[in-house]
Every structure is written in structure tokens, then in C-alpha cells.
Write a protein that holds these residues in place. Structure first.
Motif, PDB file in Angstrom:
ATOM      1  N   LEU A  62       0.862  -1.176   0.000  1.00  0.00           N
ATOM      2  CA  LEU A  62       0.000   0.000   0.000  1.00  0.00           C
ATOM      3  C   LEU A  62       0.899   1.227   0.000  1.00  0.00           C
ATOM      4  CD1 LEU A  62      -2.831   1.327   0.343  1.00  0.00           C
ATOM      5  CD2 LEU A  62      -2.459   1.150   2.809  1.00  0.00           C
ATOM      6  N   PHE A  63       0.661   2.128  -0.952  1.00  0.00           N
ATOM      7  CA  PHE A  63       1.464   3.343  -1.066  1.00  0.00           C
ATOM      8  C   PHE A  63       0.582   4.572  -0.927  1.00  0.00           C
ATOM      9  CE2 PHE A  63       3.884   0.165  -3.317  1.00  0.00           C
ATOM     10  CZ  PHE A  63       5.195   0.459  -2.990  1.00  0.00           C
ATOM     11  N   ARG A  64       1.178   5.655  -0.453  1.00  0.00           N
ATOM     12  CA  ARG A  64       0.527   6.962  -0.398  1.00  0.00           C
ATOM     13  C   ARG A  64       1.263   7.860  -1.391  1.00  0.00           C
ATOM     14  NH1 ARG A  64      -0.627   8.951   5.063  1.00  0.00           N
ATOM     15  NH2 ARG A  64       1.041   7.508   5.444  1.00  0.00           N
ATOM     16  N   VAL A  65       0.522   8.608  -2.180  1.00  0.00           N
ATOM     17  CA  VAL A  65       1.121   9.520  -3.147  1.00  0.00           C
ATOM     18  C   VAL A  65       1.423  10.838  -2.443  1.00  0.00           C
ATOM     19  CG1 VAL A  65       0.805  10.744  -5.318  1.00  0.00           C
ATOM     20  CG2 VAL A  65      -0.146   8.444  -5.031  1.00  0.00           C
ATOM     21  N   GLU A  66       2.696  11.202  -2.430  1.00  0.00           N
ATOM     22  CA  GLU A  66       3.160  12.463  -1.845  1.00  0.00           C
ATOM     23  C   GLU A  66       3.814  13.273  -2.959  1.00  0.00           C
ATOM     24  OE1 GLU A  66       2.882  13.689   1.251  1.00  0.00           O
ATOM     25  OE2 GLU A  66       1.807  11.939   1.982  1.00  0.00           O
ATOM     26  N   PHE A  69       5.978  11.446  -5.616  1.00  0.00           N
ATOM     27  CA  PHE A  69       6.596  10.253  -5.065  1.00  0.00           C
ATOM     28  C   PHE A  69       5.546   9.321  -4.460  1.00  0.00           C
ATOM     29  CE2 PHE A  69       9.652  13.720  -4.766  1.00  0.00           C
ATOM     30  CZ  PHE A  69      10.712  13.187  -5.469  1.00  0.00           C
ATOM     31  N   PHE A  70       5.878   8.058  -4.458  1.00  0.00           N
ATOM     32  CA  PHE A  70       5.059   7.058  -3.800  1.00  0.00           C
ATOM     33  C   PHE A  70       5.733   6.673  -2.493  1.00  0.00           C
ATOM     34  CE2 PHE A  70       3.879   6.673  -8.212  1.00  0.00           C
ATOM     35  CZ  PHE A  70       2.511   6.483  -8.157  1.00  0.00           C
ATOM     36  N   GLU A  71       5.029   6.865  -1.396  1.00  0.00           N
ATOM     37  CA  GLU A  71       5.564   6.544  -0.075  1.00  0.00           C
ATOM     38  C   GLU A  71       4.917   5.254   0.429  1.00  0.00           C
ATOM     39  OE1 GLU A  71       5.344   8.269   4.473  1.00  0.00           O
ATOM     40  OE2 GLU A  71       4.801   9.577   2.819  1.00  0.00           O
ATOM     41  N   PRO A  72       5.731   4.216   0.716  1.00  0.00           N
ATOM     42  CA  PRO A  72       5.138   2.970   1.217  1.00  0.00           C
ATOM     43  C   PRO A  72       4.507   3.180   2.590  1.00  0.00           C
ATOM     44  CG  PRO A  72       7.530   2.839   1.272  1.00  0.00           C
ATOM     45  CD  PRO A  72       7.174   4.136   0.620  1.00  0.00           C
ATOM     46  N   VAL A  73       3.308   2.643   2.774  1.00  0.00           N
ATOM     47  CA  VAL A  73       2.580   2.781   4.028  1.00  0.00           C
ATOM     48  C   VAL A  73       2.550   1.456   4.775  1.00  0.00           C
ATOM     49  CG1 VAL A  73       0.338   3.311   5.060  1.00  0.00           C
ATOM     50  CG2 VAL A  73       1.147   4.629   3.104  1.00  0.00           C
ATOM     51  N   ASN A  74       2.286   0.370   4.049  1.00  0.00           N
ATOM     52  CA  ASN A  74       2.171  -0.942   4.689  1.00  0.00           C
ATOM     53  C   ASN A  74       2.348  -2.027   3.640  1.00  0.00           C
ATOM     54  OD1 ASN A  74       1.732  -2.892   6.608  1.00  0.00           O
ATOM     55  ND2 ASN A  74      -0.292  -2.173   7.204  1.00  0.00           N
ATOM     56  N   THR A  75       2.752  -3.200   4.066  1.00  0.00           N
ATOM     57  CA  THR A  75       2.872  -4.344   3.168  1.00  0.00           C
ATOM     58  C   THR A  75       2.327  -5.593   3.849  1.00  0.00           C
ATOM     59  OG1 THR A  75       5.089  -4.912   3.922  1.00  0.00           O
ATOM     60  CG2 THR A  75       4.942  -3.444   2.024  1.00  0.00           C
TER      61      THR A  75
END
Length: 91
Positions: A62-66, A69-75
Motif C-alpha cells: 500500500l502506497f501513499r502519493v506524496e 513520489f510514492f511513499e510505502p505505508v504498509n505491506t
């Protein structure tokens, strides 16, 4: 002399009761805050099927768009085909 001890003991009891009420008020505020957070909680879920001939684990991310950039949130790491679930906060 017994009267002064009774007054001190009474004051101590009232102080403890007052402290207990203050702490319970803080606890009630925390419960209210947590219930607001929980009501804002969302779920992203799904299932994964590996249709290739390759064996191995499947990683769902799961990524968050910042900005750009794509910031990983959880896997989640699945040992085979299966379901995943992410509990997420708004934003």
C-alpha cells in the motif's frame, strides 16, 4: 489531636476522590478521541491470484502519493494466493 487527624484523613480522601474524578475525565476524553479515530478508519481489502508458473511469496504493498513520489505505508506478505486487508486512516 484526634480531630486534626480526622481532618487530614478526610482531606486526603477528598483529594484522592478528586484525583480519581480528574483521571476518569481524562479517560473519557481519550475514549471519545479514539472512537472518532475508529469511525474515520477505512479498509482496503482484496484478493491476489498468481497465475504464473512461478512459486514464491506474494507481496502486496500500500502506497501513499506524496507529490510526485510514492511513499510505502504498509505491506502484506502472502505465502500463496489469498486475501489481504489494510486498515487505513483518511488521507
Amino acid at each position: 489531636m484526634n480531630t486534626s487527624r480526622g481532618i487530614v484523613r478526610s482531606a486526603s480522601i477528598w483529594g484522592i476522590l478528586f484525583l480519581g474524578l480528574c483521571l476518569s475525565g481524562c479517560v473519557l476524553q481519550e475514549i471519545k478521541r479514539q472512537s472518532i479515530v475508529i469511525s474515520d478508519l477505512g479498509v482496503i481489502s482484496g484478493s491476489v491470484t498468481n497465475e504464473s508458473e512461478e512459486d514464491g511469496a506474494i507481496q502486496v504493498a500500500l502506497f501513499r502519493v506524496e507529490g510526485e513520489f510514492f511513499e510505502p505505508v504498509n505491506t502484506v506478505l502472502l505465502s500463496k494466493n489469498g486475501e489481504f486487508r489494510f486498515d487505513v486512516f483518511p488521507g
